[in-house]
Design an enzyme around this catalytic site. Structure first.
Site, PDB file in Angstrom:
ATOM      1  N   GLU A 134       2.700  38.780  14.709  1.00 47.44           N
ATOM      2  CA  GLU A 134       1.293  38.347  14.738  1.00 47.44           C
ATOM      3  C   GLU A 134       0.291  39.457  15.063  1.00 47.44           C
ATOM      4  O   GLU A 134      -0.546  39.303  15.945  1.00 47.44           O
ATOM      5  CB  GLU A 134       1.139  37.179  15.716  1.00 47.44           C
ATOM      6  N   GLU A 239      10.062  30.400  10.676  1.00 47.96           N
ATOM      7  CA  GLU A 239       9.769  29.392  11.714  1.00 47.96           C
ATOM      8  C   GLU A 239       9.323  28.079  11.074  1.00 47.96           C
ATOM      9  O   GLU A 239       8.298  27.500  11.444  1.00 47.96           O
ATOM     10  CB  GLU A 239       8.678  29.909  12.677  1.00 47.96           C
TER      11      GLU A 239
HETATM   12  C1  XIL Z   1       6.684  29.029  20.655  1.00 45.46           C
HETATM   13  C2  XIL Z   1       7.846  28.276  21.285  1.00 45.46           C
HETATM   14  O1  XIL Z   1       8.382  27.393  20.340  1.00 45.46           O
HETATM   15  C3  XIL Z   1       7.383  27.522  22.494  1.00 45.46           C
HETATM   16  O2  XIL Z   1       8.498  26.948  23.187  1.00 45.46           O
HETATM   17  C4  XIL Z   1       6.629  28.451  23.443  1.00 45.46           C
HETATM   18  O3  XIL Z   1       6.096  27.696  24.516  1.00 45.46           O
HETATM   19  C5  XIL Z   1       5.503  29.151  22.705  1.00 45.46           C
HETATM   20  O4  XIL Z   1       6.022  29.831  21.587  1.00 45.46           O
HETATM   21  N1  XIL Z   1       4.966  31.711  16.655  1.00 45.46           N
HETATM   22  C6  XIL Z   1       6.059  32.382  17.171  1.00 45.46           C
HETATM   23  C7  XIL Z   1       6.950  31.682  18.120  1.00 45.46           C
HETATM   24  O5  XIL Z   1       6.340  33.513  16.743  1.00 45.46           O
HETATM   25  O6  XIL Z   1       7.534  32.550  19.051  1.00 45.46           O
HETATM   26  C8  XIL Z   1       6.236  30.549  18.852  1.00 45.46           C
HETATM   27  O7  XIL Z   1       7.199  29.850  19.626  1.00 45.46           O
HETATM   28  C9  XIL Z   1       5.551  29.651  17.843  1.00 45.46           C
HETATM   29  C10 XIL Z   1       4.517  30.403  17.059  1.00 45.46           C
END
Ligand code: XIL
Length: 347
Positions: A134, A239
């Protein structure tokens, strides 16, 4: 039945791409046995949902927490999985002490140490690293993170170079959300080109894939897959989850800091998902997966952000306390219609 013949996501798509899931402490230490069963049966890749993020793995300058990450890696090795590391450099879930470093030499030193230690420890074991997460704004420019502020734009180069040195064989990934939006996509491609032109290894773009029932469109997804492929990198869906709930950002004048918690219009399915939406979700997943399968030569891995609905982060984000249904397995760890719709694509 022989393992390779059991009907499962990983066997169904074994000629296409790895099928992964983000996993948590309960699965890693074995207490969540139902999740563990599903991971072993359905998936051939894992990503750590939180335990390798900076605040967990490197909470103080001289303290690294390797216990859970070691267990995580052993779980993947024992089950012959494609093991992902997530994530080395990210402005979020960062240890607080890092924000106090304000000269570029110290910051370069600690970024180098952080990456070298972690990637080095799992050299030859972790197959794919989300090196930077990001780093882009929505307009495609570089986000003002602490790393950019202190080190300048070349922190990306430093991060990728250091990771490549620590494990020359690992797949190195730039990972972000909204990478189907044209401006951000252009930004990601500039980022890739810039590394390539400086002789820095980058192997793949990770499109996070936090999507909804309508957006991005199949066309937007396909255009993006083709654009990243053309830039000379593999495409990963890192994701994937599909929210079925209203999005506060789409409300006119909505301000997310406003409190939507407990607002029943924002949480329309607290008990169960109506059949009509269940079907819509199944269709959406089928459409997306047939597109992925069509581009199997460009896509290396498709990872879901979680295993079952009950444990999805989307029950708590962007509004706390909702009931969401974004994954392929329900709150009882049973396959949903969306699971069947994906499996059917290959029959
Ligand atoms: C999220 C997790 O799923 C949660 O448990 C945590 O509280 C916050 O982060 N983008 C990403 C992930 O790259 O690491 C994030 O994961 C979701 C958004």
């Amino acid at each position: 039945m022989e393992e390779s013949l059991v009907p499962s996501l990983k066997n169904t798509f074994s000629y296409d791409f790895f099928i992964g899931a983000a996993i948590n402490g309960g699965a890693i230490n074995g207490s969540d046995t139902l999740a563990l069963d599903l991971i072993r049966r359905e998936f051939n890749s894992i990503t750590p949902e939180n335990i390798m993020k900076w605040e967990h793995i490197h909470p103080f300058p001289d303290k690294f927490n390797f216990e859970m990450p070691d267990k995580y890696v052993r779980l993947g090795q024992k089950n012959n999985m494609h093991i992902v590391g997530h994530t080395l450099v990210w402005h979020s879930q960062l240890a607080e002490w890092v924000a106090q470093v304000n000269d570029s030499a110290s910051m370069a030193g600690l970024l180098t140490e952080h990456i070298t230690k972690i990637v080095g420890r799992y050299k030859g074991k972790i197959d794919s690293w989300d090196v930077v997460n990001e780093a882009l704004n929505e307009d495609g420019s570089l986000r003002e993170s602490i790393f950019k502020e202190v080190l300048g734009d070349h922190y990306l180069e430093l991060a990728f170079r250091t990771a490549a040195k620590a494990d020359p064989e690992a797949q190195l990934v730039y990972n972000d959300y909204n990478l189907t939006h044209p401006e951000k996509r252009e930004g990601a491609i500039r980022l890739v080109k810039n590394l390539q032109e400086n002789g820095v290894k980058i192997d793949a773009i990770g499109m996070q894939g936090h999507w909804n029932l309508e957006r991005p469109t199949l066309e937007e997804i396909e255009t993006s897959i083709l654009a990243y492929h053309k830039a000379g990198v593999k495409v990963l869906i890192t994701e994937l989850d599909i929210t079925v709930l209203p999005n506060p950002w789409e409300l006119e004048g909505a301000e997310v800091s406003q409190n939507f918690e407990g607002n029943k219009f924002m949480n329309p399915y607290p008990e169960s998902l109506p059949d009509s939406v269940q079907n819509q979700l199944a269709e959406r997943y089928a459409d997306i997966f047939s597109l992925f399968a069509k581009h199997r030569d460009k896509i290396d891995r498709v990872t879901f952000w979680g295993i079952n609905d009950g444990a999805s982060w989307l029950n708590g984000w962007p509004i706390k306390g909702r009931t969401n249904y974004p994954l392929l397995f329900d709150r009882n760890y049973r396959p949903k219609k969306a699971y069947e719709s994906i499996m059917k694509l290959k029959k």
